[in-house]
Scaffold this active site. Structure first.
Site, PDB file in Angstrom:
ATOM      1  N   PHE A 312    -101.977 -66.970  54.707  1.00 51.47           N
ATOM      2  CA  PHE A 312    -102.914 -68.054  55.040  1.00 51.47           C
ATOM      3  C   PHE A 312    -104.292 -67.448  54.847  1.00 51.47           C
ATOM      4  CE2 PHE A 312    -106.041 -70.049  57.625  1.00 51.47           C
ATOM      5  CZ  PHE A 312    -105.710 -71.377  57.740  1.00 51.47           C
ATOM      6  N   GLU A 313    -105.036 -67.973  53.894  1.00 50.19           N
ATOM      7  CA  GLU A 313    -106.331 -67.380  53.564  1.00 50.19           C
ATOM      8  C   GLU A 313    -107.230 -68.470  52.993  1.00 50.19           C
ATOM      9  OE1 GLU A 313    -106.952 -63.092  51.803  1.00 50.19           O
ATOM     10  OE2 GLU A 313    -106.614 -64.469  50.138  1.00 50.19           O
ATOM     11  N   ILE A 314    -108.353 -68.704  53.639  1.00 47.13           N
ATOM     12  CA  ILE A 314    -109.380 -69.598  53.111  1.00 47.13           C
ATOM     13  C   ILE A 314    -110.608 -68.737  52.877  1.00 47.13           C
ATOM     14  CG2 ILE A 314    -110.732 -71.699  53.466  1.00 47.13           C
ATOM     15  CD1 ILE A 314    -108.714 -72.598  55.513  1.00 47.13           C
TER      16      ILE A 314
END
Length: 413
Positions: A312-314
């Site tokens: 999960f990476e923004i």
């Protein structure tokens, strides 16, 4: 005298029944064709109660029959679809293989159902081999947003020729023999042992993926038009009533995470030595307001193994494209640690964000619930309620002994 119509059967009650049926029919026709019919408050009560408001929210606008009251649900008032001027310049991106199609479908459907069916952000799917038509068909039905399929260039994927394969193979064999069991609390060791059994710790392909995600994915031609990206290789538990991309843009954030944890030390024995060498050579790249205290407990002498879980990476693509990060990756690349050891993109990204950005440019999305086997983050309290989260609030990695969330939050206390 004119003839009169006889009442059928001579029974007045049947006549009354016919009239009642006609009145009910007229009432129904008017109620479904005139939107204000039947909902005007009386003069003595000019406000609507909660039940009346719920009926208004759920009242159909067509001639369809209403469901019985007990079967109606009252969701949060939905936001209108975003238009192009309101969206950030952003995309979802997934690195996947044809055989991963079921997992990709599950992740995409989760994102679309919980968020993107209203915001309509595009998707970029990347593969080291051409996508099959079956794969494309399976995922294309899930979204109305733009969807692109890209091929990873071989020079960005395969192990470089200059890598000493005998040394690399020896390192892989050593890790397989060690099994690299995570050094957690005793009650978690069985779980971590099961995870290790499923990990590709001896895989060259897995190392190719770590290297690609560390230094090349943002160079792909399909990502060049975009400023922000989101890796959603997860299951989402909660509705999102706002746009995380716009949050990143409007608040000058460069990196967003949801789970942080300790890296396996045996996979990165020389990584921190390389980091210290780089910092000594290029001190100008270290931001004065950095988050060194997140990744080190002693001012940078050693690495405490804390990192953000990158499934999960923004993040801001321009950060990875910047001179400091490009120089950092090139330095690590020349060390060969992606193959001689098993340097992952998660610690590489985390260390870079901690050193080359301001600490306030890193954001913990505590209100986004998600799961990536075998761990999950579940929002708490009002955020759990507001998101209509399906996760168990008592099952969240934040409380795990090896979570680094408290370490991150201490940066701002």
């Amino acid at each position: 005298m004119g003839a009169s119509l006889p009442i059928p059967g001579g029974n007045p009650r049947r006549y009354i029944a016919v009239v009642l049926v006609l009145v009910i029919c007229i009432h129904y026709i008017v109620s479904v064709t005139w939107k204000d019919y039947g909902i005007l408050p009386s003069q003595g009560d000019s406000t609507l109660g909660d039940d009346e408001l719920a009926n208004l929210v759920n009242r159909p606008t067509s001639g369809a029959l209403m469901a019985p009251p007990q079967s109606l649900s009252v969701p949060s008032t939905p936001l209108p679809p975003m238009n192009d001027s309101e969206r950030a310049n952003a995309t979802f991106v997934m690195l996947c293989r044809n055989k991963d199609v079921n997992g990709v479908v599950a992740s995409m459907q989760s994102v679309e159902d919980r968020f993107n069916h209203r915001f309509n952000y595009p998707w970029v799917l990347l593969n080291d081999e051409p996508f099959t038509e079956e794969f494309k068909q399976r995922v294309s039905v899930l979204t109305s947003a733009p969807l692109e399929f890209g091929l990873v260039p071989s020079e960005h994927w395969v192990q470089p020729d200059w890598i000493d394969e005998d040394r690399a193979k020896s390192g892989r064999s050593k890790m397989v023999a060690q099994r690299i069991i995570y050094g957690g609390a005793p009650r978690y060791r069985l779980l971590f042992s099961l995870i290790v059994d499923r990990l590709p710790i001896g895989s060259v392909s897995y190392r190719n993926m770590c290297r690609f995600n560390s230094g090349f994915f943002f160079q792909h031609e399909l990502l060049q038009p975009y400023r922000y990206y989101w890796r959603p290789d997860v299951k989402f538990f909660c509705d999102l009533q706002y746009d995380p991309f716009r949050f990143m843009q409007d608040n000058d954030k460069i990196y967003g995470f949801t789970i942080s944890l300790l890296e396996w030390e045996a996979t990165i024995p020389s990584l921190w030595s390389a980091v210290k060498e780089f910092v000594a050579l290029y001190p100008q790249h270290v931001d004065p307001q950095n988050a060194m205290d997140f990744v080190s407990n002693d001012g940078g002498a050693t690495y405490n193994r804390c990192h953000f879980w990158s499934n999960f990476e923004i993040a801001d693509l321009d950060f990875w494209r910047s001179e400091p990060y490009q120089a950092f990756f090139d330095y690590l690349e020349n060390k060969g640690g992606f193959y001689y050891e098993r340097w992952g993109d998660a610690p590489v990204h985390s260390i870079a964000a901690a050193l080359f950005a301001r600490r306030d440019q890193i954001h913990f999305f505590r209100d986004i619930g998600y799961r990536h086997e075998h761990f999950q983050h579940c929002p708490q309290g009002d955020q759990w309620v507001a998101g209509r989260c399906s996760c168990d609030p008592n099952d969240s990695f934040d409380t795990h002994p090896d979570s680094c969330v408290n370490k991150f939050e201490s940066l701002f206390s």
